[in-house]
Design a protein around this motif. Structure first.
Motif, short mmCIF file in Angstrom:
data_model
loop_
_atom_site.label_atom_id
_atom_site.label_comp_id
_atom_site.label_asym_id
_atom_site.label_seq_id
_atom_site.Cartn_x
_atom_site.Cartn_y
_atom_site.Cartn_z
N LYS A 1 5.30 24.36 -13.28
CA LYS A 1 5.03 23.92 -14.64
C LYS A 1 3.93 24.79 -15.24
CE LYS A 1 6.30 19.10 -13.85
NZ LYS A 1 5.85 17.68 -13.86
N GLY A 2 3.87 24.82 -16.57
CA GLY A 2 2.86 25.62 -17.24
C GLY A 2 3.46 26.88 -17.81
N PHE A 3 2.92 28.04 -17.37
CA PHE A 3 3.39 29.31 -17.91
C PHE A 3 4.86 29.56 -17.57
CE2 PHE A 3 -1.25 30.50 -17.74
CZ PHE A 3 -1.41 30.49 -19.12
N SER A 4 5.33 29.05 -16.43
CA SER A 4 6.74 29.23 -16.08
C SER A 4 7.64 28.57 -17.12
CB SER A 4 7.03 28.65 -14.69
OG SER A 4 6.45 29.42 -13.68
N LYS A 5 7.20 27.44 -17.65
CA LYS A 5 7.99 26.74 -18.67
C LYS A 5 8.08 27.58 -19.95
CE LYS A 5 10.25 23.19 -20.33
NZ LYS A 5 11.55 22.75 -19.78
N ILE A 6 6.99 28.24 -20.29
CA ILE A 6 7.01 29.12 -21.45
C ILE A 6 7.99 30.27 -21.23
CG2 ILE A 6 5.64 30.71 -22.87
CD1 ILE A 6 3.21 28.93 -22.27
N ARG A 7 7.91 30.88 -20.05
CA ARG A 7 8.80 32.00 -19.73
C ARG A 7 10.26 31.53 -19.69
NH1 ARG A 7 6.93 33.42 -14.89
NH2 ARG A 7 5.04 34.01 -16.00
N GLN A 8 10.49 30.37 -19.11
CA GLN A 8 11.84 29.78 -19.07
C GLN A 8 12.40 29.63 -20.48
OE1 GLN A 8 11.86 25.57 -18.48
NE2 GLN A 8 13.80 25.58 -17.36
N THR A 9 11.58 29.12 -21.37
CA THR A 9 12.02 28.91 -22.75
C THR A 9 12.33 30.22 -23.45
OG1 THR A 9 10.70 26.87 -22.89
CG2 THR A 9 11.32 27.91 -24.98
N LEU A 10 11.48 31.22 -23.25
CA LEU A 10 11.69 32.52 -23.89
C LEU A 10 12.94 33.21 -23.35
CD1 LEU A 10 8.01 33.84 -23.95
CD2 LEU A 10 9.35 33.00 -25.89
N ILE A 11 13.16 33.13 -22.04
CA ILE A 11 14.35 33.76 -21.46
C ILE A 11 15.61 33.05 -21.96
CG2 ILE A 11 15.62 34.15 -19.31
CD1 ILE A 11 12.90 34.58 -17.95
N ALA A 12 15.56 31.73 -22.04
CA ALA A 12 16.71 30.98 -22.54
C ALA A 12 17.04 31.40 -23.97
CB ALA A 12 16.43 29.48 -22.49
N ARG A 13 16.01 31.55 -24.78
CA ARG A 13 16.22 31.87 -26.20
C ARG A 13 16.59 33.33 -26.43
NH1 ARG A 13 17.49 33.74 -30.00
NH2 ARG A 13 16.79 33.51 -32.17
N PHE A 14 15.92 34.25 -25.77
CA PHE A 14 16.07 35.66 -26.12
C PHE A 14 16.90 36.49 -25.13
CE2 PHE A 14 12.10 34.36 -28.25
CZ PHE A 14 12.47 34.65 -29.56
N ALA A 15 17.29 35.90 -24.01
CA ALA A 15 18.14 36.63 -23.06
C ALA A 15 19.47 35.92 -22.86
CB ALA A 15 17.42 36.80 -21.72
N VAL A 16 19.44 34.69 -22.36
CA VAL A 16 20.69 34.00 -22.03
C VAL A 16 21.48 33.61 -23.27
CG1 VAL A 16 21.69 32.00 -20.88
CG2 VAL A 16 19.76 33.18 -19.84
N ALA A 17 20.83 32.97 -24.24
CA ALA A 17 21.55 32.50 -25.42
C ALA A 17 22.28 33.63 -26.18
CB ALA A 17 20.61 31.75 -26.36
N TRP B 1 14.34 22.84 -30.28
CA TRP B 1 12.97 23.03 -30.75
C TRP B 1 12.27 21.73 -31.11
CZ3 TRP B 1 10.92 27.34 -29.38
CH2 TRP B 1 11.73 28.47 -29.22
N SER B 2 12.97 20.60 -31.02
CA SER B 2 12.28 19.32 -31.21
C SER B 2 11.43 18.97 -29.99
CB SER B 2 13.30 18.20 -31.46
OG SER B 2 14.10 17.97 -30.32
N ALA B 3 11.76 19.56 -28.84
CA ALA B 3 10.98 19.33 -27.62
C ALA B 3 11.13 20.52 -26.69
CB ALA B 3 11.44 18.05 -26.94
N PRO B 4 10.69 21.73 -27.13
CA PRO B 4 10.97 22.95 -26.37
C PRO B 4 10.31 23.03 -25.00
CG PRO B 4 9.37 23.38 -28.11
CD PRO B 4 9.89 21.99 -28.34
N LEU B 5 9.16 22.37 -24.83
CA LEU B 5 8.42 22.49 -23.57
C LEU B 5 8.33 21.19 -22.79
CD1 LEU B 5 5.47 24.81 -24.73
CD2 LEU B 5 7.62 25.47 -23.63
N THR B 6 8.90 20.12 -23.33
CA THR B 6 8.84 18.83 -22.64
C THR B 6 10.20 18.35 -22.16
OG1 THR B 6 9.01 17.62 -24.74
CG2 THR B 6 6.79 18.11 -23.92
N ALA B 7 11.26 18.98 -22.63
CA ALA B 7 12.61 18.63 -22.18
C ALA B 7 13.35 19.91 -21.83
CB ALA B 7 13.35 17.86 -23.27
N THR B 8 14.50 19.77 -21.18
CA THR B 8 15.22 20.94 -20.68
C THR B 8 16.67 20.93 -21.14
OG1 THR B 8 13.82 20.96 -18.71
CG2 THR B 8 15.86 22.22 -18.60
N THR B 9 17.05 21.97 -21.87
CA THR B 9 18.44 22.11 -22.28
C THR B 9 19.28 22.62 -21.11
OG1 THR B 9 18.16 24.41 -22.97
CG2 THR B 9 17.72 22.71 -24.63
#
Length: 211
Positions: free
Chosen positions: A107-123, A83-91
């Protein structure tokens, strides 16, 4: 005149709220579908790691830690997103999501969706070791090892492994044997030796380790 301006303002606000709610609903549905699909998507990686009990095949604990120090230092403790760089770097987790959940990532909305899926589905639904196995697979570490060194990933010596890590998934510009790769290896070695510090998670090029 003031009444007209006020009405225009209310209309603009209403449109903005409606757009936000529409986007929120769309992303929520995307995450819901991702949660349903995740167990099947990760089944092979969970099996390869004994349901998360074992490290990915071909890599020692030391090499895993080397990879993570460069790619995703907080991997073992974060919830899929740094969360120090949720949309500018990639875990690691976000990288896997990009490859496995998108046909055409933009880039753009896909990055938001990528972040949400990583946090609420994969993790929450997969083990860390399965995520690592998926990361190594989808980023082509094994075929890259064969291509550049004529060896399996497990057969690489330490210098070759570090050179592979230094490509940063960008062999076009940082292929093993190039000056750019050698420079990044040098920076990584300084970083791993504690001779310089990373300037936050987004500092993938280890700027303070140059010179």
């Amino acid at each position: 005149m003031a009444d007209i301006k006020r009405r225009i303002f209310y209309v603009v606000v209403a449109v903005a709220v409606a757009a936000f709610l529409g986007l929120f609903g769309y992303e929520a549905v995307s995450v819901a579908f991702a949660r349903v699909a995740t167990p099947e998507i990760f089944a092979r990686y969970e099996a390869e790691t004994d349901n998360g009990a074992s490290l990915p095949a071909g890599l020692s604990r030391e090499r895993i830690e080397t990879l993570l120090a460069v790619q995703d230092p907080s991997f073992w403790t974060h919830d899929g997103v740094d969360w120090s760089a949720p949309l500018t770097a990639t875990t690691v987790t976000q990288s896997v999501v990009k490859r496995l959940y998108f046909e055409n990532f933009q880039k753009g909305f896909s990055k938001i969706r990528q972040t949400l899926i990583a946090r609420f589905a994969v993790a929450p639904l997969t083990s860390k070791n399965a995520q690592l196995a998926a990361f190594i697979d989808v980023n082509g570490f094994e075929p890259a090892s064969q291509k550049w060194f004529g060896k399996t990933l497990a057969e690489l010596d330490d210098d070759e492994f570090l050179s592979l890590v230094a490509t940063n998934n960008n062999p076009k510009d940082y292929a093993p044997g190039t000056q750019a790769n050698a420079e990044r290896v040098r920076r990584i070695e300084k970083y791993l030796a504690g001779l310089c510090e990373r300037r936050g998670f987004s500092d993938v090029w280890l700027e303070s380790c140059g010179g």
